[in-house]
Design a protein around this motif. Structure first.
Motif, mmCIF file in Angstrom:
data_model
loop_
_atom_site.group_PDB
_atom_site.id
_atom_site.type_symbol
_atom_site.label_atom_id
_atom_site.label_comp_id
_atom_site.label_asym_id
_atom_site.label_seq_id
_atom_site.Cartn_x
_atom_site.Cartn_y
_atom_site.Cartn_z
ATOM 1 N N UNK A 95 1.435 20.785 1.211
ATOM 2 C CA UNK A 95 1.675 20.311 2.583
ATOM 3 C C UNK A 95 2.909 19.397 2.554
ATOM 4 N N UNK A 96 3.998 19.931 2.044
ATOM 5 C CA UNK A 96 5.167 19.115 1.739
ATOM 6 C C UNK A 96 5.978 18.719 2.973
ATOM 7 N N UNK A 97 6.460 17.494 2.929
ATOM 8 C CA UNK A 97 7.445 17.033 3.904
ATOM 9 C C UNK A 97 8.845 17.336 3.394
ATOM 10 N N UNK A 98 8.948 17.784 2.164
ATOM 11 C CA UNK A 98 10.203 18.257 1.603
ATOM 12 C C UNK A 98 11.302 17.217 1.555
ATOM 13 N N UNK A 99 12.474 17.614 2.014
ATOM 14 C CA UNK A 99 13.683 16.799 1.886
ATOM 15 C C UNK A 99 13.524 15.378 2.439
ATOM 16 N N UNK A 100 12.967 15.169 3.632
ATOM 17 C CA UNK A 100 12.834 13.781 4.101
ATOM 18 C C UNK A 100 12.003 12.902 3.145
ATOM 19 N N UNK A 101 10.937 13.449 2.595
ATOM 20 C CA UNK A 101 10.101 12.680 1.671
ATOM 21 C C UNK A 101 10.792 12.500 0.321
ATOM 22 N N UNK A 102 11.493 13.521 -0.131
ATOM 23 C CA UNK A 102 12.217 13.418 -1.403
ATOM 24 C C UNK A 102 13.349 12.401 -1.306
ATOM 25 N N UNK A 103 13.921 12.269 -0.128
ATOM 26 C CA UNK A 103 15.048 11.350 0.072
ATOM 27 C C UNK A 103 14.667 9.881 -0.124
ATOM 28 N N UNK A 140 8.680 11.277 7.381
ATOM 29 C CA UNK A 140 7.857 12.187 8.185
ATOM 30 C C UNK A 140 8.461 13.586 8.125
ATOM 31 N N UNK A 141 7.779 14.530 8.735
ATOM 32 C CA UNK A 141 8.272 15.907 8.764
ATOM 33 C C UNK A 141 9.521 16.047 9.618
ATOM 34 N N UNK A 142 9.642 15.195 10.644
ATOM 35 C CA UNK A 142 10.818 15.254 11.512
ATOM 36 C C UNK A 142 11.297 13.846 11.815
ATOM 37 N N UNK A 191 0.863 -1.176 0.000
ATOM 38 C CA UNK A 191 0.000 0.000 0.000
ATOM 39 C C UNK A 191 0.904 1.232 0.000
ATOM 40 N N UNK A 192 0.828 1.977 -1.079
ATOM 41 C CA UNK A 192 1.611 3.203 -1.239
ATOM 42 C C UNK A 192 0.715 4.368 -0.837
ATOM 43 N N UNK A 193 1.096 5.065 0.224
ATOM 44 C CA UNK A 193 0.224 6.057 0.843
ATOM 45 C C UNK A 193 0.714 7.481 0.568
ATOM 46 N N UNK A 194 -0.089 8.242 -0.163
ATOM 47 C CA UNK A 194 0.073 9.695 -0.306
ATOM 48 C C UNK A 194 1.417 10.174 -0.824
ATOM 49 N N UNK A 195 2.095 9.395 -1.636
ATOM 50 C CA UNK A 195 3.379 9.873 -2.162
ATOM 51 C C UNK A 195 3.113 10.747 -3.394
ATOM 52 N N UNK A 196 2.559 11.922 -3.114
ATOM 53 C CA UNK A 196 2.114 12.839 -4.161
ATOM 54 C C UNK A 196 2.913 14.137 -4.138
ATOM 55 N N UNK A 197 2.745 14.912 -5.200
ATOM 56 C CA UNK A 197 3.436 16.204 -5.311
ATOM 57 C C UNK A 197 3.131 17.112 -4.121
ATOM 58 N N UNK A 198 1.882 17.158 -3.678
ATOM 59 C CA UNK A 198 1.549 18.052 -2.566
ATOM 60 C C UNK A 198 2.248 17.674 -1.271
#
Length: 188
Positions: free
Chosen positions: A21-29, A160-162, A6-13
């Protein structure tokens, strides 16, 4: 028994620098890892479910409207999958093992037919990937636990965000929900 990733919410936003509502660098990593893990699960014969937030603009009744800025609005580019995961979906969306499910709450199970679709396919184990580890991934894990699924979390494909929130959620999923934490395709 069959397994589903299950791939959850891995979207541009949730991931892109300009996401609402970006998680930015941690999510991009985790972009390359989430694509690799998804492809490996598909190649192993597993079902792939994309559980993606779908919100209406200016919905005063949705509980998230009090907590977060508008995000993953229907009809916007923000709902599109991010990075190489978008290419995977484009290449495989017509396959009978690949599914897109809109969700309107944190959990991929809340208000969706995900449980029904998994049970129809005799799935007993779910592998969770995506964002945010401590919100939508965690809430999906709680519901999966309550519904009796075995839970695996691919730690290289969640963010996550942190770091503190990420570690808390992984610890909770492992020690309270009995999830198996995977690292880099070790069981797929």
């Amino acid at each position: 028994m069959p397994t589903a990733l299950i791939s959850i919410d891995y979207t541009r936003d949730f991931v892109a620098d300009d996401g609402k509502l970006t998680a930015g660098v941690p999510a991009q990593a985790v972009s390359d890892s989430i694509a690799r893990v998804t492809q490996a699960a598909f190649d192993a014969g597993h079902y792939i479910f994309f559980a993606i937030d779908a919100h209406q603009e200016n919905d005063p009744f949705h509980p998230e409207s009090r907590l977060f800025p508008p995000h993953n609005l229907n009809g916007t580019a923000g709902r599109g999958l991010y990075g190489k995961l978008a290419a995977f979906y484009a290449a495989h969306q017509a396959d009978s093992r690949v599914f897109w499910r809109d969700k309107t709450r944190y959990s991929a199970f809340a208000g969706t037919d995900l449980d029904l679709r998994l049970r129809e396919r005799k799935v007993d184990t779910v592998i969770l990937t995506g964002v945010l580890t401590d919100i939508c991934v965690l809430h999906t894990a709680v519901d999966a636990y309550n519904l009796g699924y075995s839970i695996e979390v691919e730690t290289t494909a969640v963010a996550a965000l942190s770091e503190e929130n990420h570690r808390f959620a992984l610890n909770h999923m492992q020690n309270v929900l009995g999830a198996t934490l995977l690292s880099g395709l070790e069981k797929i």
